[in-house]
Write a protein that holds these residues in place. Structure first.
Motif, PDB file in Angstrom:
ATOM      1  N   THR A   8       0.846  -1.198   0.000  1.00 37.63           N
ATOM      2  CA  THR A   8       0.000   0.000   0.000  1.00 37.63           C
ATOM      3  C   THR A   8       0.878   1.243   0.000  1.00 37.63           C
ATOM      4  O   THR A   8       1.932   1.283   0.633  1.00 37.63           O
ATOM      5  CB  THR A   8      -1.027   0.102   1.163  1.00 37.63           C
ATOM      6  OG1 THR A   8      -0.405   0.614   2.328  1.00 37.63           O
ATOM      7  CG2 THR A   8      -1.684  -1.241   1.441  1.00 37.63           C
ATOM      8  N   CYS A   9       0.409   2.253  -0.704  1.00 40.23           N
ATOM      9  CA  CYS A   9       1.203   3.473  -0.839  1.00 40.23           C
ATOM     10  C   CYS A   9       1.327   4.207   0.486  1.00 40.23           C
ATOM     11  O   CYS A   9       2.356   4.825   0.782  1.00 40.23           O
ATOM     12  CB  CYS A   9       0.611   4.380  -1.916  1.00 40.23           C
ATOM     13  SG  CYS A   9      -1.130   4.800  -1.707  1.00 40.23           S
ATOM     14  N   ASP A  12       3.975   2.457   2.582  1.00 38.93           N
ATOM     15  CA  ASP A  12       5.273   2.701   1.966  1.00 38.93           C
ATOM     16  C   ASP A  12       5.772   4.110   2.289  1.00 38.93           C
ATOM     17  O   ASP A  12       6.955   4.313   2.588  1.00 38.93           O
ATOM     18  CB  ASP A  12       5.164   2.515   0.457  1.00 38.93           C
ATOM     19  CG  ASP A  12       6.479   2.730  -0.263  1.00 38.93           C
ATOM     20  OD1 ASP A  12       7.470   2.069   0.104  1.00 38.93           O
ATOM     21  OD2 ASP A  12       6.534   3.557  -1.186  1.00 38.93           O
ATOM     22  N   ALA A  13       4.876   5.088   2.248  1.00 33.77           N
ATOM     23  CA  ALA A  13       5.279   6.483   2.431  1.00 33.77           C
ATOM     24  C   ALA A  13       5.360   6.908   3.894  1.00 33.77           C
ATOM     25  O   ALA A  13       6.219   7.723   4.257  1.00 33.77           O
ATOM     26  CB  ALA A  13       4.307   7.405   1.689  1.00 33.77           C
ATOM     27  N   GLN A  39       4.797  -1.607  -7.912  1.00 33.22           N
ATOM     28  CA  GLN A  39       3.480  -1.325  -7.341  1.00 33.22           C
ATOM     29  C   GLN A  39       3.398   0.097  -6.822  1.00 33.22           C
ATOM     30  O   GLN A  39       4.378   0.672  -6.353  1.00 33.22           O
ATOM     31  CB  GLN A  39       3.172  -2.312  -6.219  1.00 33.22           C
ATOM     32  CG  GLN A  39       4.082  -2.197  -5.011  1.00 33.22           C
ATOM     33  CD  GLN A  39       3.638  -3.144  -3.897  1.00 33.22           C
ATOM     34  OE1 GLN A  39       2.741  -2.852  -3.130  1.00 33.22           O
ATOM     35  NE2 GLN A  39       4.296  -4.309  -3.840  1.00 33.22           N
ATOM     36  N   THR A  40       2.196   0.659  -6.899  1.00 38.59           N
ATOM     37  CA  THR A  40       1.982   2.014  -6.379  1.00 38.59           C
ATOM     38  C   THR A  40       0.705   2.035  -5.537  1.00 38.59           C
ATOM     39  O   THR A  40       0.686   1.512  -4.438  1.00 38.59           O
ATOM     40  CB  THR A  40       1.904   3.039  -7.526  1.00 38.59           C
ATOM     41  OG1 THR A  40       0.953   2.592  -8.504  1.00 38.59           O
ATOM     42  CG2 THR A  40       3.267   3.231  -8.181  1.00 38.59           C
ATOM     43  N   CYS A  41      -0.358   2.617  -6.085  1.00 42.14           N
ATOM     44  CA  CYS A  41      -1.616   2.782  -5.349  1.00 42.14           C
ATOM     45  C   CYS A  41      -2.683   1.858  -5.921  1.00 42.14           C
ATOM     46  O   CYS A  41      -2.679   1.545  -7.113  1.00 42.14           O
ATOM     47  CB  CYS A  41      -2.059   4.240  -5.465  1.00 42.14           C
ATOM     48  SG  CYS A  41      -3.652   4.631  -4.712  1.00 42.14           S
TER      49      CYS A  41
END
Length: 242
Positions: A8-9, A12-13, A39-41
Motif C-alpha cells: 500500500t502506498c 510505503d510512504a 506497485q503504487t496505489c
C-alpha cells in the motif's frame, strides 16, 4: 505458496515498518513472499472521488502486477476492500478485464484474514509480547467490505493478548480518506468520540488493521494532549515489533 505482497502506498510512504512486520508474519507462515517493485496505489482515492479514469488505470496496473501469484496479501482493509469489492465495477464494461479480475479476486486477502483463514498461523513471532491493556478498532472497509472482525482478535488471542473491547468498536473513526478533508468538522467530532471510547476502556494501546485509521486516531490523541496511548497496526503486534 507464492504470495504477492501489496504494501500500500500509505504504508510505503508513512510507516514502512508495518510492511516489514507483515513480511515477517508471512515468512513465519512459510510463504515465499514477493514484493513487486513497480506497485503504487490501488486507486481507492481516485475511485472514491469519482475519477474513474485514474482508478481504472491503477486497477489494470494492479491486476497485471499481481494476477500470477497464488495469493495476494494486503495489510489494509480499505485497499483490500477496494480491490475485491470495487474493481469489478471499474471493469464492468470490459468483459476481458472483468474476467481477469474475477480470476484474481478470490486470491486477494486482507492480512489477518489470510493468516487466520488460509495459512492458519498458530505460532506468532510476537508470542508473549504485549503493549499492555489492548483494545481493538474495527476499520470500516475491512469490516463491512471484507468481513474482517474475528480474525485479528483470534490471532491476538493466539499471541497471548487479551482484548478489552471499547464501546462502539465497529464505529468509524472519522477518517474515510477524502471525507476527513471535505468534512473536517464532522470528521473531528467522530474521531473525538472514538478517542473518548478508547480512554473510557482504560486501554494502554489501540490496535487496528488500517493505517489511515491509525494516523487519524493517533493524530487526534496527540493533538488533544494524550502522548501515552499507543496506536499500533495489528501486524506490528503479531510480529512482536512493539
Amino acid at each position: 505458496m507464492r504470495v504477492g505482497l501489496f504494501v500500500t502506498c500509505l504504508i510505503d510512504a508513512m510507516r514502512p515498518e508495518i510492511g516489514f512486520s507483515t513480511l515477517k508474519l508471512l515468512e513465519a507462515a512459510g510463504c515465499e513472499v514477493v514484493v513487486p517493485e513497480s506497485q503504487t496505489c490501488c486507486g481507492q482515492p481516485a475511485y472514491s472521488s469519482g475519477d474513474r479514469k485514474a482508478a481504472r488505470a491503477l486497477a489494470e496496473k494492479f491486476v497485471e502486477e499481481f494476477e500470477n501469484f497464488d495469493y495476494v496479501v494486503i495489510p489494509s482493509g480499505s485497499c483490500g476492500g477496494n480491490v475485491k469489492t470495487h474493481y469489478a465495477d471499474l471493469f464492468s464494461d470490459d468483459p476481458v478485464w472483468l474476467a481477469r479480475m474475477q480470476r484474481l479476486a478470490p486470491r486477494v486477502y486482507e492480512l489477518t484474514d489470510f493468516l487466520q483463514s488460509v495459512v492458519k498461523l498458530d505460532k506468532l513471532p510476537g508470542q508473549g509480547k504485549s503493549p499492555g491493556k489492548v483494545t481493538y478498532h474495527d476499520s470500516c472497509c475491512g469490516l463491512r467490505e471484507l468481513g474482517v472482525q474475528q480474525q485479528p482478535r483470534e490471532l491476538l488471542g493466539k499471541a497471548g493478548i487479551e482484548i478489552t473491547e471499547m464501546k462502539d468498536s465497529r464505529q468509524c473513526c472519522g477518517f474515510g480518506g477524502t471525507f476527513s478533508i471535505k468534512y473536517g468538522n464532522i470528521s473531528s467530532a467522530i474521531v473525538d468520540e472514538k478517542c473518548a471510547n478508547i480512554h473510557d476502556c482504560g486501554a494502554d494501546a489501540v490496535v487496528l488493521g488500517d493505517l489511515g485509521c491509525m494516523l487519524n486516531i493517533e493524530g487526534r490523541l496527540r493533538r488533544t494532549g494524550d502522548d501515552k496511548t499507543r496506536v499500533l497496526h495489528v501486524a506490528q503486534v503479531l510480529a512482536g515489533d512493539i
